[in-house]
Design a protein around this motif. Structure first.
Motif, PDB file in Angstrom:
ATOM      1  N   ILE B  26       0.884  -1.174   0.000  1.00 30.85           N
ATOM      2  CA  ILE B  26       0.000   0.000   0.000  1.00 30.85           C
ATOM      3  C   ILE B  26       0.914   1.214   0.000  1.00 30.85           C
ATOM      4  O   ILE B  26       1.826   1.321   0.843  1.00 30.85           O
ATOM      5  N   GLU B  39      -4.852   9.969  -2.545  1.00 32.34           N
ATOM      6  CA  GLU B  39      -5.295   8.680  -2.001  1.00 32.34           C
ATOM      7  C   GLU B  39      -4.232   7.608  -2.153  1.00 32.34           C
ATOM      8  O   GLU B  39      -3.457   7.626  -3.101  1.00 32.34           O
ATOM      9  N   THR B  40      -4.234   6.676  -1.214  1.00 40.40           N
ATOM     10  CA  THR B  40      -3.300   5.548  -1.309  1.00 40.40           C
ATOM     11  C   THR B  40      -3.765   4.623  -2.428  1.00 40.40           C
ATOM     12  O   THR B  40      -4.923   4.663  -2.844  1.00 40.40           O
ATOM     13  N   PHE B  41      -2.821   3.807  -2.926  1.00 36.74           N
ATOM     14  CA  PHE B  41      -3.191   2.782  -3.912  1.00 36.74           C
ATOM     15  C   PHE B  41      -2.237   1.602  -3.738  1.00 36.74           C
ATOM     16  O   PHE B  41      -1.409   1.604  -2.818  1.00 36.74           O
ATOM     17  N   LEU B  42      -2.369   0.591  -4.585  1.00 37.14           N
ATOM     18  CA  LEU B  42      -1.575  -0.628  -4.428  1.00 37.14           C
ATOM     19  C   LEU B  42      -0.508  -0.688  -5.517  1.00 37.14           C
ATOM     20  O   LEU B  42      -0.753  -0.227  -6.649  1.00 37.14           O
TER      21      LEU B  42
END
Lengths: 90, 91
Positions: B26, B39-42
């Motif tokens: 993450i 925003e966080t992402f993968l």
């Protein structure tokens, strides 16, 4: 690649024939804390995820590549069913 | 590419084959002051990045697929480097 919660599925008998047999799920994108982020979308799912599952999905061309036959007209696909989310460093 | 900070990872057993044996992290995008921004992402890790690391992240399929020997890999983002520091001219 982002997280989403599966909230339902789409049944469409009349559709592009390449979509035949493709599981279509309604998903709500969420952040790593599980909070809803952004609008719901429909994901093509080759992994048999079910309602309530947390999944990772890709969009654009990669969404189609997630399926076995990659020239399917989809733009968002499930690539993993998530077992756990581990946030260690805020 | 983006600068981001690794804040954790996700575990998954049922996944597309190319993700087998890969760590999915993450990441939190950073702004020019290396502060959280957006925003966080993968992202799939290729450099043994750990939580707290500032990393270099590619966010585009073709760049991501360079890391896989499968040109049809459904991958959108990979971690390509661990950042030691960011240097700017006037500092």
């Amino acid at each position: 690649m982002r997280l989403a919660r599966i909230t339902g599925r789409v049944v469409a008998t009349i559709k592009h024939e390449a979509l035949t047999g493709v599981k279509l799920l309604i998903a709500q994108p969420v952040d790593h804390d599980g909070k809803a982020k952004g609008k719901q979308l429909v994901l093509a799912d080759p992994l048999q995820s079910g309602e309530g599952d947390l999944v990772a999905y890709v969009t654009g061309r990669e969404g189609a590549l997630a399926l076995d036959t990659s020239f399917t007209p989809v733009d968002a696909g499930v690539v993993a069913i998530i077992d756990s989310v581990n946030v260690e460093n805020k | 590419m983006k600068l981001a900070k690794v804040i954790g990872n996700v575990q998954s057993t049922i996944k597309h084959p190319v993700y087998e044996g890969r760590k999915i992290m993450i990441v939190q995008p950073l702004d020019e002051n290396l502060e959280p921004d957006g925003e966080t992402f993968l992202s799939v890790d290729f450099v043994q990045a750990g939580p707290g690391d500032t990393v270099l992240v590619a966010v585009e399929g073709n760049a991501a697929r360079q890391h896989f020997d499968d040109q049809t890999a459904p991958v959108h983002s990979v971690i390509e480097g661990i950042v030691d520091r960011v240097e700017r001219g006037n500092e």
